[in-house]
Design a protein around this motif. Structure first.
Motif, PDB file in Angstrom:
ATOM      1  N   GLN A 135       3.455 -12.777   3.720  1.00 50.80           N
ATOM      2  CA  GLN A 135       3.449 -14.063   4.365  1.00 50.80           C
ATOM      3  C   GLN A 135       4.089 -13.899   5.730  1.00 50.80           C
ATOM      4  OE1 GLN A 135       6.505 -16.941   2.972  1.00 50.80           O
ATOM      5  NE2 GLN A 135       6.790 -15.534   1.279  1.00 50.80           N
ATOM      6  N   ALA A 136       3.574 -14.675   6.653  1.00 48.41           N
ATOM      7  CA  ALA A 136       4.136 -14.604   7.994  1.00 48.41           C
ATOM      8  C   ALA A 136       5.570 -15.091   7.960  1.00 48.41           C
ATOM      9  CB  ALA A 136       3.322 -15.489   8.935  1.00 48.41           C
ATOM     10  N   GLY A 137       6.363 -14.488   8.731  1.00 48.87           N
ATOM     11  CA  GLY A 137       7.755 -14.904   8.782  1.00 48.87           C
ATOM     12  C   GLY A 137       8.660 -14.141   7.854  1.00 48.87           C
ATOM     13  N   THR A 138       8.171 -13.080   7.305  1.00 44.05           N
ATOM     14  CA  THR A 138       9.041 -12.244   6.482  1.00 44.05           C
ATOM     15  C   THR A 138       9.116 -10.869   7.102  1.00 44.05           C
ATOM     16  OG1 THR A 138       7.255 -11.455   5.065  1.00 44.05           O
ATOM     17  CG2 THR A 138       8.368 -13.471   4.409  1.00 44.05           C
ATOM     18  N   ALA A 139      10.120 -10.151   6.708  1.00 41.90           N
ATOM     19  CA  ALA A 139      10.329  -8.828   7.274  1.00 41.90           C
ATOM     20  C   ALA A 139      10.566  -7.836   6.154  1.00 41.90           C
ATOM     21  CB  ALA A 139      11.509  -8.848   8.229  1.00 41.90           C
ATOM     22  N   LEU A 140      10.592  -6.591   6.537  1.00 40.42           N
ATOM     23  CA  LEU A 140      10.819  -5.509   5.598  1.00 40.42           C
ATOM     24  C   LEU A 140      12.249  -5.552   5.097  1.00 40.42           C
ATOM     25  CD1 LEU A 140       8.737  -3.417   4.810  1.00 40.42           C
ATOM     26  CD2 LEU A 140       9.655  -1.900   6.551  1.00 40.42           C
ATOM     27  N   ILE A 141      12.399  -5.583   3.773  1.00 36.37           N
ATOM     28  CA  ILE A 141      13.721  -5.565   3.158  1.00 36.37           C
ATOM     29  C   ILE A 141      13.956  -4.165   2.616  1.00 36.37           C
ATOM     30  CG2 ILE A 141      15.206  -6.578   1.407  1.00 36.37           C
ATOM     31  CD1 ILE A 141      14.290  -8.528   3.600  1.00 36.37           C
ATOM     32  N   PHE A 142      15.040  -3.554   3.060  1.00 37.35           N
ATOM     33  CA  PHE A 142      15.331  -2.168   2.682  1.00 37.35           C
ATOM     34  C   PHE A 142      16.358  -2.077   1.561  1.00 37.35           C
ATOM     35  CE2 PHE A 142      13.302   0.540   5.839  1.00 37.35           C
ATOM     36  CZ  PHE A 142      12.963  -0.366   6.831  1.00 37.35           C
ATOM     37  N   GLY A 143      16.211  -1.035   0.768  1.00 36.89           N
ATOM     38  CA  GLY A 143      17.274  -0.665  -0.145  1.00 36.89           C
ATOM     39  C   GLY A 143      18.391   0.006   0.630  1.00 36.89           C
ATOM     40  N   LYS A 144      19.471   0.358  -0.054  1.00 31.61           N
ATOM     41  CA  LYS A 144      20.626   0.951   0.611  1.00 31.61           C
ATOM     42  C   LYS A 144      20.402   2.405   0.980  1.00 31.61           C
ATOM     43  CE  LYS A 144      23.765  -2.414   0.130  1.00 31.61           C
ATOM     44  NZ  LYS A 144      24.438  -3.071   1.256  1.00 31.61           N
ATOM     45  N   GLY A 145      19.364   3.003   0.432  1.00 35.19           N
ATOM     46  CA  GLY A 145      19.044   4.379   0.756  1.00 35.19           C
ATOM     47  C   GLY A 145      19.653   5.382  -0.202  1.00 35.19           C
ATOM     48  N   THR A 146      18.983   6.514  -0.323  1.00 35.08           N
ATOM     49  CA  THR A 146      19.481   7.633  -1.118  1.00 35.08           C
ATOM     50  C   THR A 146      19.590   8.835  -0.199  1.00 35.08           C
ATOM     51  OG1 THR A 146      18.451   6.870  -3.172  1.00 35.08           O
ATOM     52  CG2 THR A 146      19.011   9.215  -3.018  1.00 35.08           C
TER      53      THR A 146
END
Lengths: 114, 115
Positions: free
Chosen positions: B98-109
């Motif tokens: 949906q427009a208006g959302t962005a990539l949500i990242f995990g904390k990383g490994t």
């Protein structure tokens, strides 16, 4: 090379100061995103602009602001800087406004607040 | 709300070992996209793969493979015969359509491969 250009690459400043980070997206990309990467918070989404308009807002502090100019480059302004603002700030771009595609990231601007 | 969990903070292996990086995501949307990015010591974020929620086929690219299982909301990443150059921080990320959302990242490994 992602095609996204960020300047400056490194910046050292003092608490209370104001800095501006600049981002030039890939040619043809209309969306610009700003992310903050710190050791404790990981990669945090700050804000997105699409073709000059704010499209999405994340965990951006009130001391921070951004804009996207008619030539599609973007600037992130950080004011009244605190030690905790020290981080790597990434800009990313994408062709569209939605979240379906790959984001192309710049190399980041490393901000150190002393 | 969307969330990505990478429970493994750090993994250390010896060259030629296989290693799997876990990623669990949360979303109520039926259309979403999953990503893996690599951040080598030089700091840039490098795109590795994108998967949409309607495509559960596993994917293999050289020594890299990805296992997407909607039933467990997981999108795991396996490196076969690891090499020192694989040492990096790996991020799993989620985006909804949906427009208006962005990539949500995990904390990383953080993966460290020693010779």
């Amino acid at each position: 090379d992602s095609g996204v250009t960020q300047t400056p690459k490194h910046l050292i400043t003092a608490t209370g100061q104001r800095v501006t980070l600049r981002c030039s997206p890939r040619s043809g990309d209309l969306s610009v995103y700003w992310y903050q990467q710190s050791l404790d918070q990981g990669l945090q989404f700050l804000i997105q602009y699409y073709n000059g308009e704010e499209r999405a807002k994340g965990n951006i502090l009130e001391r921070f602001s951004a804009q996207q100019f008619p030539d599609l480059h973007s600037e992130l302004n950080l004011s009244s800087l605190e030690l905790g603002d020290s981080a790597l700030y990434f800009c990313a771009s994408s062709p569209g406004s939605g979240g379906t595609g790959e984001l192309f990231f710049g190399e980041g601007s490393r901000l150190t607040v002393l | 709300a969307q969330k990505v969990t990478q429970a493994q903070t750090e993994i250390s292996v010896v060259e030629k070992e296989d290693v799997t990086l876990d990623c669990v995501y949360e979303t109520r949307d039926t259309t979403y996209y999953l990503f893996w990015y690599k951040q080598p010591p030089s700091g840039e974020l490098v795109f590795l793969i994108r998967r949409n929620s309607f495509d559960e086929q596993n994917e293999i690219s050289g020594r890299y493979s990805w296992n997407f299982q909607k039933s467990t909301s997981s999108f795991n990443f396996t490196i076969t015969a690891s090499q020192v150059v694989d040492s990096a921080v790996y991020f799993c990320a989620l985006s909804v359509w949906q427009a208006g959302t962005a990539l949500i990242f995990g904390k990383g490994t953080t993966l460290s491969v020693s010779s």
